[in-house]
Design a protein around this motif. Structure first.
Motif, short mmCIF file in Angstrom:
data_model
loop_
_atom_site.label_atom_id
_atom_site.label_comp_id
_atom_site.label_asym_id
_atom_site.label_seq_id
_atom_site.Cartn_x
_atom_site.Cartn_y
_atom_site.Cartn_z
N GLU A 283 -2.20 -12.54 8.67
CA GLU A 283 -1.07 -11.63 8.48
C GLU A 283 0.17 -12.25 9.11
O GLU A 283 0.18 -12.57 10.29
CB GLU A 283 -1.40 -10.29 9.13
N ARG B 117 -8.02 -1.21 2.57
CA ARG B 117 -7.44 -0.29 3.56
C ARG B 117 -8.09 -0.51 4.94
O ARG B 117 -7.42 -0.53 5.96
CB ARG B 117 -7.60 1.15 3.12
N ARG C 208 4.33 -7.51 8.75
CA ARG C 208 3.90 -6.15 8.40
C ARG C 208 5.10 -5.24 8.53
O ARG C 208 5.86 -5.33 9.50
CB ARG C 208 2.79 -5.68 9.34
N SER C 209 5.27 -4.34 7.57
CA SER C 209 6.41 -3.44 7.60
C SER C 209 6.04 -2.08 7.00
O SER C 209 5.30 -2.01 6.02
CB SER C 209 7.58 -4.03 6.82
N ALA C 210 6.59 -1.03 7.60
CA ALA C 210 6.43 0.32 7.06
C ALA C 210 7.55 0.65 6.09
O ALA C 210 7.59 1.74 5.53
CB ALA C 210 6.41 1.34 8.20
N ASP C 211 8.45 -0.31 5.88
CA ASP C 211 9.56 -0.17 4.94
C ASP C 211 9.47 -1.30 3.91
O ASP C 211 8.87 -2.34 4.19
CB ASP C 211 10.90 -0.27 5.67
N LEU D 207 -4.65 -0.12 6.58
CA LEU D 207 -3.62 0.49 5.76
C LEU D 207 -3.74 2.00 5.79
O LEU D 207 -4.81 2.54 5.56
CB LEU D 207 -3.74 0.01 4.30
N SER D 208 -2.65 2.66 6.03
CA SER D 208 -2.62 4.11 6.04
C SER D 208 -2.79 4.65 4.62
O SER D 208 -2.27 4.07 3.67
CB SER D 208 -1.27 4.60 6.59
N ILE E 210 2.51 -5.96 3.64
CA ILE E 210 1.99 -7.03 4.50
C ILE E 210 2.09 -8.36 3.76
O ILE E 210 1.59 -8.48 2.63
CB ILE E 210 0.52 -6.79 4.89
N THR F 90 2.99 0.66 3.35
CA THR F 90 2.86 -0.53 4.19
C THR F 90 3.01 -1.76 3.30
O THR F 90 2.44 -1.82 2.21
CB THR F 90 1.48 -0.61 4.88
N SER G 104 0.84 -1.19 0.00
CA SER G 104 0.00 0.00 0.00
C SER G 104 0.88 1.24 0.00
O SER G 104 1.86 1.32 0.75
CB SER G 104 -0.88 0.00 1.25
#
Length: 109
Positions: free
Chosen positions: A81, A60, A84-87, A65-66, A73, A71, A11
């Motif tokens: 799940e 979302r 999960r990672s923001a990177d 999801l922002s 996943i 994001t 995302s």
């Protein structure tokens, strides 16, 4: 895709997002290994969805999801799940997490 495929859900707020570009490069280099692991890619970029028929807003909401950040996943065949990672997620991490999954170890090779 439940029970048939693993999903890497990505995302990003826009197609110009740097993390999205990095994750796409990782996937492009890892395509053969990903295919061998029954991995499908689903992207939610803004409100557009590629790789699935779900609506962006529904994905979302379901996966929290922002709309303003990246994001990634990893979703197992059971629909749960797994990561999960923001990177952007490195290929080696995807391999390790997938290869540790019970269905993969039970002969899904």
């Amino acid at each position: 895709m439940k029970w048939e495929r693993r999903v890497l859900l990505i995302s990003a707020p826009t197609s110009q997002n740097a993390e999205l570009a990095a994750q796409r490069r990782i996937i492009a280099r890892w395509k053969v290994a990903g295919a061998a692991r029954d991995l499908s890619i689903v992207e939610v970029v803004g409100n557009k969805v590629a790789g699935a028929t779900d609506k962006g807003a529904a994905l979302r909401e379901k996966f929290r999801l922002s709309a303003t950040g990246f994001t990634g996943i990893l979703i197992g065949k059971d629909g749960g799940e797994k990561l999960r990672s923001a990177d952007p997620i490195p290929a080696i991490v995807l391999e390790e997490v997938i290869d540790a999954m019970p269905m993969r170890q039970a002969g899904d090779r």
